[in-house]
Design a protein around this motif. Structure first.
Motif, PDB file in Angstrom:
ATOM      1  N   PHE A   1       0.832  -1.210   0.000  1.00  0.00           N
ATOM      2  CA  PHE A   1       0.000   0.000   0.000  1.00  0.00           C
ATOM      3  C   PHE A   1       0.871   1.266   0.000  1.00  0.00           C
ATOM      4  CE2 PHE A   1      -3.626  -2.653   1.552  1.00  0.00           C
ATOM      5  CZ  PHE A   1      -4.540  -2.253   0.586  1.00  0.00           C
ATOM      6  N   LEU A   2       1.902   1.281   0.840  1.00  0.00           N
ATOM      7  CA  LEU A   2       2.728   2.484   0.913  1.00  0.00           C
ATOM      8  C   LEU A   2       3.526   2.724  -0.370  1.00  0.00           C
ATOM      9  CD1 LEU A   2       1.996   2.462   3.989  1.00  0.00           C
ATOM     10  CD2 LEU A   2       4.254   3.464   4.359  1.00  0.00           C
ATOM     11  N   ARG A   3       3.761   1.667  -1.119  1.00  0.00           N
ATOM     12  CA  ARG A   3       4.454   1.834  -2.401  1.00  0.00           C
ATOM     13  C   ARG A   3       3.530   2.351  -3.499  1.00  0.00           C
ATOM     14  NH1 ARG A   3       9.454   0.389  -2.684  1.00  0.00           N
ATOM     15  NH2 ARG A   3      10.303  -0.996  -1.100  1.00  0.00           N
ATOM     16  N   HIS A   4       2.238   2.242  -3.285  1.00  0.00           N
ATOM     17  CA  HIS A   4       1.269   2.669  -4.308  1.00  0.00           C
ATOM     18  C   HIS A   4       0.206   3.588  -3.705  1.00  0.00           C
ATOM     19  CE1 HIS A   4       2.929  -1.215  -5.732  1.00  0.00           C
ATOM     20  NE2 HIS A   4       2.994  -0.567  -6.872  1.00  0.00           N
ATOM     21  N   PRO A   5       0.618   4.728  -3.145  1.00  0.00           N
ATOM     22  CA  PRO A   5      -0.360   5.619  -2.519  1.00  0.00           C
ATOM     23  C   PRO A   5      -1.414   6.090  -3.531  1.00  0.00           C
ATOM     24  CG  PRO A   5       1.770   6.711  -2.778  1.00  0.00           C
ATOM     25  CD  PRO A   5       1.968   5.273  -3.102  1.00  0.00           C
ATOM     26  N   ASP A   6      -2.642   6.140  -3.095  1.00  0.00           N
ATOM     27  CA  ASP A   6      -3.769   6.628  -3.900  1.00  0.00           C
ATOM     28  C   ASP A   6      -4.089   5.771  -5.117  1.00  0.00           C
ATOM     29  OD1 ASP A   6      -4.553   8.916  -2.370  1.00  0.00           O
ATOM     30  OD2 ASP A   6      -2.679   9.834  -3.010  1.00  0.00           O
ATOM     31  N   GLN A   7      -3.457   4.638  -5.218  1.00  0.00           N
ATOM     32  CA  GLN A   7      -3.724   3.749  -6.353  1.00  0.00           C
ATOM     33  C   GLN A   7      -4.645   2.627  -5.886  1.00  0.00           C
ATOM     34  OE1 GLN A   7      -0.070   2.454  -8.289  1.00  0.00           O
ATOM     35  NE2 GLN A   7      -1.100   0.593  -8.957  1.00  0.00           N
ATOM     36  N   VAL A   8      -5.672   2.314  -6.688  1.00  0.00           N
ATOM     37  CA  VAL A   8      -6.567   1.225  -6.316  1.00  0.00           C
ATOM     38  C   VAL A   8      -5.857  -0.112  -6.572  1.00  0.00           C
ATOM     39  CG1 VAL A   8      -8.775   0.095  -6.744  1.00  0.00           C
ATOM     40  CG2 VAL A   8      -8.601   2.585  -6.869  1.00  0.00           C
ATOM     41  N   LEU A   9      -5.782  -0.933  -5.539  1.00  0.00           N
ATOM     42  CA  LEU A   9      -5.179  -2.257  -5.673  1.00  0.00           C
ATOM     43  C   LEU A   9      -6.293  -3.288  -5.538  1.00  0.00           C
ATOM     44  CD1 LEU A   9      -2.082  -1.598  -3.384  1.00  0.00           C
ATOM     45  CD2 LEU A   9      -2.119  -1.624  -5.875  1.00  0.00           C
ATOM     46  N   SER A  10      -6.397  -4.176  -6.518  1.00  0.00           N
ATOM     47  CA  SER A  10      -7.462  -5.173  -6.477  1.00  0.00           C
ATOM     48  C   SER A  10      -7.121  -6.267  -5.464  1.00  0.00           C
ATOM     49  CB  SER A  10      -7.664  -5.785  -7.864  1.00  0.00           C
ATOM     50  OG  SER A  10      -6.557  -6.599  -8.185  1.00  0.00           O
ATOM     51  N   ARG A  11      -8.149  -6.961  -5.022  1.00  0.00           N
ATOM     52  CA  ARG A  11      -7.914  -8.091  -4.114  1.00  0.00           C
ATOM     53  C   ARG A  11      -6.951  -9.094  -4.740  1.00  0.00           C
ATOM     54  NH1 ARG A  11     -12.784  -6.385  -3.072  1.00  0.00           N
ATOM     55  NH2 ARG A  11     -13.443  -6.186  -0.908  1.00  0.00           N
TER      56      ARG A  11
ATOM     57  N   VAL B   1      -7.806 -11.199   2.200  1.00  0.00           N
ATOM     58  CA  VAL B   1      -7.346  -9.822   1.989  1.00  0.00           C
ATOM     59  C   VAL B   1      -8.178  -8.860   2.841  1.00  0.00           C
ATOM     60  CG1 VAL B   1      -7.160  -7.945   0.311  1.00  0.00           C
ATOM     61  CG2 VAL B   1      -6.441 -10.248  -0.325  1.00  0.00           C
ATOM     62  N   ASP B   2      -9.486  -9.052   2.814  1.00  0.00           N
ATOM     63  CA  ASP B   2     -10.380  -8.177   3.582  1.00  0.00           C
ATOM     64  C   ASP B   2     -10.082  -8.276   5.078  1.00  0.00           C
ATOM     65  OD1 ASP B   2     -12.558  -7.738   1.197  1.00  0.00           O
ATOM     66  OD2 ASP B   2     -11.742  -9.761   1.244  1.00  0.00           O
TER      67      ASP B   2
ATOM     68  N   VAL C   1     -12.728   0.620  -2.178  1.00  0.00           N
ATOM     69  CA  VAL C   1     -13.264   1.121  -3.443  1.00  0.00           C
ATOM     70  C   VAL C   1     -14.193   0.031  -3.970  1.00  0.00           C
ATOM     71  CG1 VAL C   1     -12.728   2.019  -5.742  1.00  0.00           C
ATOM     72  CG2 VAL C   1     -11.126   2.379  -3.845  1.00  0.00           C
ATOM     73  N   ARG C   2     -15.459   0.307  -3.854  1.00  0.00           N
ATOM     74  CA  ARG C   2     -16.472  -0.717  -4.091  1.00  0.00           C
ATOM     75  C   ARG C   2     -16.328  -1.394  -5.450  1.00  0.00           C
ATOM     76  NH1 ARG C   2     -20.949  -1.602  -1.059  1.00  0.00           N
ATOM     77  NH2 ARG C   2     -20.614   0.320   0.089  1.00  0.00           N
ATOM     78  N   GLY C   3     -16.288  -2.720  -5.418  1.00  0.00           N
ATOM     79  CA  GLY C   3     -16.203  -3.492  -6.656  1.00  0.00           C
ATOM     80  C   GLY C   3     -14.808  -3.531  -7.262  1.00  0.00           C
TER      81      GLY C   3
END
Ligand code: CA
Length: 226
Positions: free
Chosen positions: A165-175, A194-195, A213-215
């Protein structure tokens, strides 16, 4: 999303690879000529190359040598129909990361692709030693995590997840991306692990830090209140 370049002239095999890789979430580009493969690879932002050794216009080993000669750093997996062990040894010596002999099962190729992408992520992970985001500081060497002045204990999995997460700030990462990076390819994609782990991180690092981020997945939210 990972982009894979496939250099192979046999339509039956490129169709098989494209279908399998696309359904596994990859973006694919097929190049059928060894002569154009090098410039296309250099002009694009691929994450991995699958390179057939038997190309009609230029030997795959030459393509490999030229790619590495131009400083192409991404993983390269060779495809070979040949039983000749010399080609495989030469390929590895000249900078290929792995090879697979035809005929192969798709699952076998997919496992290697994912393993190579994971290694590529891991080797850049140690190039810098601290990551920070808002009031969070991660020391990758000592694996110490602080939120403000407070030291937070994270398990190995939690740490790896937080690092992504810290390597990809503000980027949506999928499950699926998170599963692949943190748990590996052999994990059941239907699992809610993951959840569960995102929940652990929210408790430890701050409740509004990781946004759902829903879906789509999750995002480290830089506008989160602290
Ligand atoms: Ca071929």
């Amino acid at each position: 999303m990972n982009r894979i370049m496939i250099v192979e002239d046999e339509p039956r095999i490129t169709a098989f690879l494209e279908k399998g890789l696309q359904s596994s979430g990859f973006v694919t580009t097929v190049v059928t000529s060894g002569k154009t493969a090098v410039s296309i690879a250099l002009d694009n932002d691929f994450d991995l190359i699958i390179l057939d050794l038997g190309l009609p216009d230029k030997d795959g080993l030459t393509v490999l040598r030229e790619l590495r000669g131009q400083g192409m750093p991404i993983p390269i997996i060779l495809l070979t129909a040949r039983d000749d062990i010399t080609d495989k040894v030469l390929g590895l010596e000249q900078g290929a990361d792995d090879y697979i002999t035809k005929p192969f099962r798709f699952e076998e190729l997919l496992a290697r692709v994912r393993a190579r992408l994971r290694n590529a992520v891991a080797s850049t992970a140690y190039s810098d030693l601290t990551l920070s985001f808002n009031n969070i500081l991660m020391d990758l060497r000592t694996r110490r995590v602080q939120v403000g002045d407070r030291v937070v204990e994270l398990s190995a999995r939690e740490f790896t997840l937080a690092e992504i997460f810290l390597r990809h700030p503000d980027q949506v990462l999928s499950r699926q991306q998170l599963l692949d990076h943190v748990w590996g390819y052999d994990y059941d994609p239907g699992s809610n692990i993951v959840d569960v782990y995102v929940g652990y991180l929210r408790k430890k690092l701050g409740g509004t830090l990781i946004e759902t981020v829903r879906g789509m997945g999750y995002r480290l939210n830089s506008s989160a209140s602290q």
